[in-house]
Design an enzyme around this catalytic site. Structure first.
Site, short mmCIF file in Angstrom:
data_model
loop_
_atom_site.label_atom_id
_atom_site.label_comp_id
_atom_site.label_asym_id
_atom_site.label_seq_id
_atom_site.Cartn_x
_atom_site.Cartn_y
_atom_site.Cartn_z
CD GLU A 55 -15.24 15.71 -29.56
OE1 GLU A 55 -14.22 15.18 -29.07
OE2 GLU A 55 -16.39 15.32 -29.30
CG ASP A 93 -14.83 14.00 -25.31
OD1 ASP A 93 -15.23 14.72 -26.23
OD2 ASP A 93 -14.14 12.97 -25.48
#
Length: 692
Positions: free
Chosen positions: A643, A586
Site C-alpha cells: 500500500e 490489512d
C-alpha cells in the site's frame, strides 16, 4: 299461629264487655233500689190508706154517715187497683197479693155486714172484725214491704257478686294476658338481641329464629330480609372494596410501570427526570450539592449482534442488580436508554463522586456468565457537578452527557471516567455534528462506495479494487473515514450499513463485468460485523443472490479488530474461508501479535502498511520490516500487496523487493463510480511508461 293483635283486641273486647256489664249491673242495681223504694213508698201509702179505713169505719159506726161509707168504698177500690201493679214485679208476690186481695174482700164483706147489722152488738162485732182485718191488712203490707226489701238485698248481693266475679275475671285475664305477652315478648326479644349481636360480630348467616306469635314471626321475616339485604350489601361492599383495591393496585402497578424500566426494575427515563427535578428543588432550597453521572456501555450493540438480544437483556438486568446491591445508599440509579444509565449522587466532594464512578465502572466490567461464555463489557462515565457546572436541569444533563462522550472518545486519558470541564464543550459539539451527519446519511442511504485500483507491479495491469466507504456532509465535503467509521462501529450501525455496502459493491462488480473487466473487489470488514454469527450466512446469501463467486469479494480486516473478540472472530473467519472467501490482512505490522494471527487464520494476502512504505525511503528500519514481511509472505506462500505507492521511488521499492501487487495514488486515487468508469475508458489517465 297466635296473633298479639288479636289477643290484645280480644282482651280489650272482654275488658270493654266487663265495663259495660259493670255499668249495666250498676244501673240494674240502682233500678232495683229505686223500684223497691217506690214499692215501699207505695206500700207505705197503702198502709196509710188502710189506716184511714179504721178511721172511716169508726166514723161510720159512730155517726152512720153515708159519706164515710163512700170514702171507705173509694179507699178499698184504690187498694184493689193499686195492688194490681205488684203482679208484674219480677219477684213472685202473688201469695202476698192474694192475701191482700182476700183481706180487702173480707173488709168489703165486713163492711157489708156492718151496713146490714141491725143490732148494736152485730155492728160492734163487725166493727171489731173490720179493725182486725184492717190491722191484718197493714201487717200484710208491711210484710210485703219487708219481703221486697229482702229481695232487693238479695238482688243487690247477686249483682255485687257478679261484679266481683267480673272484676276478678278481668284482673285474672289481664294477668294471664300480661304473663303471656311477657313470655312471648321476652323470648323473641332475646332471640332478636342475639341476632343483632351476631350481626354486630359480622356473622350474616341465615338465622333459625322463629315464633308462634305472628307479629314476631313477621318481624323475624322482615329481619331476615333485612339481614339478607345487609349481607348482599356487605358482599357488594366487599366486592366494591376489592375492586377499589384492585384498581388501586392496578394504578400503583401502572404508576410503577410508568416509572420503572421493565427489564432492569430501575426508574426509567421519565421518572429519572422527575427525581432529578426534585433533587434540584431540594438542593436549591437547602443549598446542597450533588453530582449527576451518565453511564454508557461501550460496544454494547456488538453483544446484541453477536450473541443475540437475550444476552444483551441478561447483561443489562444483571448489571442493574449489581448496581442496586453494591451501589451507594445516597445514589439514585435509573436506566434512561438502551445501554445508558444515570445516577444522582448526593455528596459534597468531587473525589468521592469520581471514586463512586470508578466503583460503578468496576461493577459493570465484572465478567458475567452466559451460556457457558464469559461476557464482559466496558463503560464510559461522565460527571457533572451541581451547582458548579449548571444550576438547571437541562444544563446539568447536557454537562454530564458531554463528559460521558469525552470519556468515551478519550479512553486512554480518562480511563473511562471524566469530570465535566468547559473545554469539553467544543469537542462534544464536533462529535454531535459528526453524529448528526452520519445519522442523516443512514436515514437517506447517503454512504457512497469509492474504488481504488490494485495492480501488478511489473505490468501495471489492474488486478482488482479496494472498496472504500465515503460520507458526504451537508456542506458538500467528505468526512474522514477515520472519524465516522468508529462511530458506526460503536453505535452498531456498521452492521446494516456494511450489508448495504456489500450489495453496492456486488452491483458495481456486475457493471464492471459488463465492461469486460472481471476482477475482484476487496471490502473492509470490522470486528463488529465479524462478531456476528449471522454475518457469514448473510454474506454468502448476497454473493449467491448476485451470482458471483465468494472469491470475487475478498475481505480485508486489521489484526487489531481480530483481537477484540478473538475466539468468535477467528471462528467466523475460518467459516468464511471454508465458504470460499479470501481473507486479506490489512495494515500488517501495525497491530499486535501478527505472526500468531497468521498462524491461526488462513489469510491469502498480506498488505504492507503505507507507514512502512513511506518511511522506507529514509529509514532503514522500515526497509528491514518490509524485507522481513516479503520473506514471510514468500515463506508462507501467500500474496503480498504494497500500500501507499505514491511516487516512482515507492514503485521501484516494490520492484526491487519483487512485491507482486501494489496500490496507491501513483496508480490512482479512490474514485466514485462515475469517475472510475471514466478512468477505465481514458487510456491517457495512467501513463504506464512514465515509470521505468
Amino acid at each position: 299461629m297466635i296473633s298479639i293483635k288479636r289477643l290484645v283486641i280480644g282482651y280489650f273486647a272482654v275488658f270493654f264487655a266487663c265495663c259495660v256489664a259493670f255499668f249495666l249491673w250498676y244501673e240494674e242495681k240502682n233500678d232495683i233500689k229505686q223500684e223497691v223504694i217506690e214499692h215501699q213508698l207505695e206500700l207505705f201509702d197503702l198502709s196509710r190508706r188502710a189506716g184511714q179505713l179504721s178511721m172511716l169505719v169508726a166514723d161510720y159506726y159512730l155517726s152512720g154517715s153515708e159519706r164515710a161509707l163512700l170514702q171507705w168504698q173509694r179507699v178499698v177500690s184504690d187498694l184493689n187497683s193499686r195492688l194490681v201493679q205488684f203482679e208484674a214485679h219480677p219477684m213472685d208476690l202473688q201469695p202476698e197479693i192474694r192475701e191482700l186481695s182476700n183481706l180487702v174482700r173480707q173488709l168489703n164483706n165486713q163492711i157489708s155486714l156492718l151496713k146490714s147489722a141491725q143490732t148494736d152488738q152485730a155492728k160492734h162485732w163487725s166493727l171489731v172484725n173490720l179493725i182486725a182485718l184492717n190491722q191484718d191488712l197493714v201487717e200484710a203490707m208491711q210484710a210485703m214491704a219487708t219481703k221486697l226489701e229482702h229481695w232487693s238485698q238479695l238482688q243487690e248481693s247477686a249483682i255485687s257478686r257478679a261484679q266481683f266475679v267480673a272484676l276478678i275475671g278481668s284482673v285474672a285475664l289481664f294477668i294471664v294476658l300480661a304473663v303471656f305477652l311477657l313470655l312471648y315478648f321476652l323470648s323473641p326479644m332475646s332471640k332478636l338481641e342475639g341476632e343483632l349481636q351476631r350481626i354486630g360480630k359480622g356473622d350474616l348467616s341465615p338465622a333459625n329464629a322463629s315464633s308462634e306469635i305472628s307479629e314476631w314471626q313477621s318481624l323475624f321475616s322482615q329481619f331476615d330480609r333485612m339481614r339478607e339485604e345487609l349481607r348482599q350489601l356487605v358482599v357488594n361492599r366487599k366486592e366494591l372494596e376489592k375492586e377499589v383495591e384492585q384498581r388501586r393496585f392496578a394504578e400503583l402497578a401502572n404508576q410503577r410501570l410508568a416509572n420503572t424500566d421493565s427489564l432492569t426494575g430501575l426508574p426509567n427515563r421519565r421518572f429519572f427526570y422527575e427525581m432529578l427535578s426534585n433533587e434540584l428543588a431540594q438542593a436549591q432550597r437547602y443549598e446542597k450539592r450533588f453530582f449527576l453521572l451518565f453511564i454508557d456501555f461501550d460496544n454494547f450493540k456488538q453483544v446484541n449482534d453477536s450473541l443475540g438480544h437475550s444476552a444483551g437483556d441478561m447483561l443489562l438486568s444483571t448489571i442493574a442488580k449489581r448496581l442496586r446491591a453494591d451501589g451507594d445508599a445516597a445514589a439514585q440509579i435509573a436506566r434512561i436508554g438502551g445501554d445508558e444509565f444515570a445516577v444522582i449522587l448526593s455528596c459534597d466532594e468531587e473525589a468521592k463522586a469520581v471514586a463512586f464512578a470508578q466503583h460503578i465502572k468496576q461493577i459493570i466490567g465484572t465478567p458475567i456468565e452466559y451460556q457457558h461464555q464469559s461476557i464482559s463489557i466496558s463503560s464510559s462515565l461522565g460527571i457533572a457537578h451541581y451547582p458548579q457546572d449548571s444550576e438547571g436541569l437541562e444544563g446539568l444533563v447536557s454537562r454530564a452527557d458531554t463528559a460521558m462522550y469525552f470519556a468515551k472518545n478519550n479512553p486512554g486519558s480518562t480511563r473511562g471516567v471524566a469530570v465535566y470541564a468547559s473545554m469539553m464543550g467544543a469537542t462534544t459539539r464536533e462529535q454531535f455534528q459528526l453524529v448528526d451527519e452520519v445519522n442523516r446519511a443512514i436515514r437517506n442511504d447517503g454512504f457512497e462506495v469509492w474504488l481504488q485500483p490494485q495492480f501488478k507491479v511489473e505490468t501495471r495491469e489492474v488486478t482488482g479494487f479496494e472498496a472504500l466507504i465515503r460520507c458526504q456532509s451537508k456542506q458538500g465535503d467528505y468526512l474522514p473515514p477515520s472519524r465516522f467509521v468508529p462511530y458506526l462501529e460503536s453505535s452498531g450501525e456498521i452492521v446494516p450499513v456494511g450489508l448495504q455496502l456489500v450489495e453496492n459493491v456486488l452491483a458495481l462488480q456486475l457493471k464492471l463485468r459488463q465492461l469486460g473487466l472481471e476482477v475482484p473487489i476487496s471490502l473492509n470488514v470490522s470486528a463488529v460485523q465479524l462478531e456476528r454469527e449471522a454475518f457469514v450466512d448473510e454474506l454468502w446469501e448476497l454473493v449467491t443472490l448476485y451470482k458471483l463467486a465468494p472469491s470475487d469479494l475478498p475481505l480485508e480486516l486489521t489484526e487489531t479488530a481480530v483481537f477484540k473478540n478473538e475466539d468468535v472472530i477467528i471462528g467466523n473467519l475460518n467459516r468464511l474461508h471454508q465458504r470460499g472467501f479470501e481473507l486479506h490482512l490489512d495494515d500488517f505490522g501495525t497491530g499486535n501479535a501478527s505472526l500468531d494471527l497468521i498462524r491461526k487464520v488462513p489469510f491469502s494476502a498480506l498488505k504492507i502498511d503505507q507507514t512502512f512504505v513511506r518511511g522506507a525511503l529514509d529509514d532503514p528500519a522500515c526497509v528491514a520490516i518490509i524485507d522481513a514481511t516479503v520473506a514471510l509472505a514468500k515463506g508462507l506462500g501467500i500474496e503480498l500487496i504494497m500500500e501507499g505507492i505514491e511516487t516512482p521511488a515507492h514503485l521501484s521499492l516494490a520492484h526491487a523487493r519483487q512485491v507482486e501487487y501494489g496500490q496507491g495514488y501513483l496508480m490512482a486515487k479512490p474514485m466514485p463510480e462515475q469517475a472510475l468508469f471514466s478512468w477505465l475508458e481514458d487510456a491517457s489517465f495512467f501513463d504506464r511508461n512514465a515509470v521505468s
